[in-house]
Design a protein around this motif. Structure first.
Motif, short mmCIF file in Angstrom:
data_model
loop_
_atom_site.label_atom_id
_atom_site.label_comp_id
_atom_site.label_asym_id
_atom_site.label_seq_id
_atom_site.Cartn_x
_atom_site.Cartn_y
_atom_site.Cartn_z
N ASN A 129 0.84 -1.20 0.00
CA ASN A 129 0.00 0.00 0.00
C ASN A 129 0.87 1.25 0.00
O ASN A 129 1.47 1.58 1.02
N CYS A 145 -2.69 -0.26 -3.96
CA CYS A 145 -3.55 -0.56 -2.82
C CYS A 145 -3.80 -2.06 -2.76
O CYS A 145 -4.15 -2.66 -3.79
N ASP A 146 -3.59 -2.66 -1.60
CA ASP A 146 -3.77 -4.10 -1.43
C ASP A 146 -2.94 -4.89 -2.43
O ASP A 146 -3.35 -5.95 -2.91
N ALA A 251 -6.74 9.32 2.99
CA ALA A 251 -8.09 8.84 3.28
C ALA A 251 -8.66 7.97 2.15
O ALA A 251 -9.67 7.31 2.31
N PHE A 252 -8.01 7.98 1.00
CA PHE A 252 -8.45 7.12 -0.09
C PHE A 252 -7.93 5.70 0.06
O PHE A 252 -8.68 4.75 0.01
N SER A 253 -6.61 5.59 0.24
CA SER A 253 -6.04 4.25 0.08
C SER A 253 -5.29 3.76 1.31
O SER A 253 -4.70 2.70 1.27
N ASP A 254 -5.31 4.50 2.42
CA ASP A 254 -4.66 4.06 3.67
C ASP A 254 -3.25 3.51 3.38
O ASP A 254 -2.99 2.34 3.62
N TYR A 287 -4.54 7.96 10.45
CA TYR A 287 -3.34 7.82 9.61
C TYR A 287 -2.13 8.54 10.20
O TYR A 287 -1.04 8.51 9.63
N ILE B 143 -14.70 2.14 -1.62
CA ILE B 143 -14.21 2.36 -2.98
C ILE B 143 -13.97 1.01 -3.64
O ILE B 143 -13.24 0.18 -3.11
N CYS B 145 -12.41 -0.58 -6.94
CA CYS B 145 -11.55 -0.24 -8.08
C CYS B 145 -11.03 -1.54 -8.69
O CYS B 145 -10.54 -2.42 -7.96
N VAL B 149 -12.94 -4.29 -3.55
CA VAL B 149 -13.23 -3.30 -2.51
C VAL B 149 -11.89 -2.97 -1.86
O VAL B 149 -11.21 -3.85 -1.31
N LEU B 150 -11.48 -1.71 -1.93
CA LEU B 150 -10.16 -1.33 -1.40
C LEU B 150 -10.16 -1.42 0.13
O LEU B 150 -11.09 -0.95 0.79
N LEU B 151 -9.11 -2.00 0.67
CA LEU B 151 -8.96 -2.09 2.13
C LEU B 151 -7.86 -1.14 2.62
O LEU B 151 -8.07 -0.37 3.54
N GLY B 152 -6.69 -1.19 2.00
CA GLY B 152 -5.56 -0.37 2.44
C GLY B 152 -4.78 -1.06 3.54
O GLY B 152 -5.13 -2.16 3.99
N SER B 153 -3.74 -0.39 3.98
CA SER B 153 -2.77 -0.99 4.87
C SER B 153 -3.39 -1.56 6.14
O SER B 153 -3.06 -2.66 6.58
N ARG B 154 -4.31 -0.83 6.75
CA ARG B 154 -4.91 -1.32 8.00
C ARG B 154 -6.43 -1.33 7.92
O ARG B 154 -7.12 -1.27 8.94
N GLY B 155 -6.93 -1.39 6.69
CA GLY B 155 -8.37 -1.49 6.52
C GLY B 155 -9.09 -0.16 6.53
O GLY B 155 -10.32 -0.10 6.57
N PHE B 156 -8.32 0.93 6.48
CA PHE B 156 -8.93 2.26 6.56
C PHE B 156 -8.99 3.00 5.22
O PHE B 156 -9.07 4.22 5.19
N ALA B 157 -8.92 2.27 4.12
CA ALA B 157 -9.08 2.94 2.82
C ALA B 157 -10.52 3.45 2.71
O ALA B 157 -11.44 2.84 3.24
N GLY B 158 -10.68 4.60 2.03
CA GLY B 158 -12.04 5.08 1.76
C GLY B 158 -12.71 5.79 2.91
O GLY B 158 -13.90 5.64 3.12
N GLU B 159 -11.95 6.59 3.64
CA GLU B 159 -12.58 7.43 4.67
C GLU B 159 -12.90 8.80 4.06
O GLU B 159 -12.45 9.84 4.55
N LEU B 160 -13.70 8.78 2.99
CA LEU B 160 -13.89 10.01 2.22
C LEU B 160 -14.73 11.05 2.96
O LEU B 160 -14.70 12.23 2.62
N HIS B 162 -14.02 12.11 5.65
CA HIS B 162 -13.04 12.95 6.35
C HIS B 162 -11.95 13.48 5.43
O HIS B 162 -10.83 13.72 5.86
#
Lengths: 321, 321
Positions: A129, A145-146, A251-254, A287, B143, B145, B149-160, B162
């Motif tokens: 990521n 991402c992932d 906030a998009f892709s952590d 983050y 999100i 893509c 479903v995007l997860l990100g490093s710790r599952g916090f992808a897509g906090e749009l 904020h």
């Protein structure tokens, strides 16, 4: 067997056989403009690559082919509307090279190839990521991402250079909109900030000895490295804008990291502190203090070709899994 | 065989066996607070589910288990710091249910489950690239893509919810920062806009007959549907903010669509035009006139459970491929 990376430029097309660790085993180039058609180019690359492989004592058939080219659509595998290339668009370049080399072939755009290269061989090795920001003539980005380089519906995911920074950022962008990150973090953005600072005060700077129209980011970096306060402030301001933008991008892709690449990114050490401070000041608590800021570790001259090879490698692996 | 969706709430835990088209074949619930531990909860759900399956004449063993719960970490499969649940954190809930049901089990957070549900059974069926915006007490997002479903490093992808809208947006967010989308597009954001408009003028509105502290988005929507100009303007302003935000979000994931879900999204028809206009006015040319704006088509009451089942389905499929 090795991975073939190909970088199609307006003048030359370079290629290299790359091993899984990113070492270039054999390489060469052919003139792009010398080819009467994309088919002829593929044929010329194939001949030159076979010769280079033979000289290096390796098989000429690659495990995969990754191609970097201007105006690439990674979804369709076509080059679309490239004014630097002498053939009519669209060019089904992935198909053409796939047939020529009889190996799985992908087309990658610049930023996506750079992200793939950084993930396979560079500063982002082992990361699943991260965001790659390329700061050069323009500002591009590749989002991983992932473990996947994001493409999106038509291959246009990750155009972060054209995310507007919002009201209060009024520079006009080449895309026709206002306040894009590119207006501040590209080569011309850094120069614009320098000119603004030169106009704002009478503070001394060696930059005043240059014609304004001749000033480059390299001049500003040199002055900063010599300790000139005005030039240092240029990179602090640039870094602050980048950091504020990154606070939103997180906030998009952590991501675990942001990797900086390109001409302006050579001044990363001059911007690092300002980026970090602005990012942490603006970022959501989830983050905070978790994102590494890294400078690209790919050799600049070979980054495009290594990125292309890496994009091919990744596609090849995800097909196998 | 069917997919099991489980929605763990503070009061009750609901479950349903779902077929591949999103039809609920059997369902039930057990009291969450009645369980002495997460193990006891899993046991109670298993007993109730087996009974429900038997009554429906289907196998009680699901193809996959998808769990939605507050404070879920989809990477670790744990519930972390959920103050609404009566057990100490972290809770390795995915592991516990996996052992109980002897089936592949995933934990999804609310927005990711909603996105999965919409992709499998709802308005985003067949789409591989979209953004799900949930407009409710808070503003969440999922999100999707390239089909994931995007997860990100710790599952916090897509906090749009904020992502800050930038300078000029000064409302204070519950996260401690200023100008987040959530301050404008959540239930309390819509009410804040209504109160601002009520204070700005003497324009007539049935909202003036209510105690200010009692006004809800539903009241504003009712007034708007009755043609009250002030209430209509509340949703135009809300839509304009959402549209401006979406113009930026597009540059991340190149989506085909944005799907709106949640209480505030019921007023989507009142915001649609303003969202579209603001989005198109601010978006990069690459994405112009290409992004569909869709209202969720999942039945509100079952959305959580269908989303959980869909998240399990998706994980199950990607493990098979």
């Amino acid at each position: 067997m090795y991975y073939l990376g190909i970088d199609i430029g307006g003048t030359n097309t370079e290629f290299a056989y790359v091993d899984p660790s990113g070492c270039i085993i054999a390489r060469g180039k052919v003139p792009t403009r010398g080819a009467a058609s994309p088919l002829h180019l593929a044929n010329a690359v194939h001949s030159a690559a076979s010769l280079a492989a033979e000289e290096a004592g390796i098989s000429p058939t690659p495990l995969s082919v990754g191609i970097g080219a201007p105006c690439s659509n990674p979804i369709s595998g076509q080059i679309e509307g490239a004014t630097d290339l002498p053939w009519p668009s669209p060019i089904p370049i992935a198909d053409i090279f796939q047939k020529q080399f009889n190996a799985p072939t992908v087309l990658a755009n610049d930023a996506n190839a750079a992200a793939a290269g950084e993930m396979q061989f560079g500063a982002a090795k082992g990361l699943r990521n991260f965001i790659m920001l390329t700061l050069g003539t323009g500002v591009g980005s590749g989002i991983v991402c992932d473990g996947n380089v994001l493409l999106g519906s038509r291959g246009f995911a990750g155009e972060l250079g054209h995310v507007s920074l919002g009201r209060g950022f009024s520079r006009l962008c080449s895309c026709g909109r206002k306040g894009c990150l590119q207006c501040y973090a590209s080569a011309s953005g850094v120069v614009a900030t320098a000119l603004e600072l030169l106009a704002e005060s009478d503070a001394p700077s060696s930059l005043r000895d240059l014609e304004q129209s001749d000033i480059t980011p390299k001049d500003v970096a040199l002055a900063a490295e010599e300790g000139n306060e005005l030039a240092l402030e240029v990179f602090r301001r640039t870094g602050a804008v980048i950091g504020e933008a990154l606070a939103s991008y997180a906030a998009f892709s952590d991501p675990d990291a942001v990797v900086f690449f390109g001409g302006v990114a050579r001044a990363f050490p001059l911007m690092h502190k300002a980026i970090r401070e602005a990012m942490e000041a603006n970022i959501l608590f989830l983050y905070k203090n978790r994102i590494k800021l890294l400078q690209s570790s790919l050799p600049g001259a070979d980054a495009a070709i290594l990125g292309a090879a890496a994009a091919g490698m990744l596609a090849c692996r995800s097909n196998q899994s």
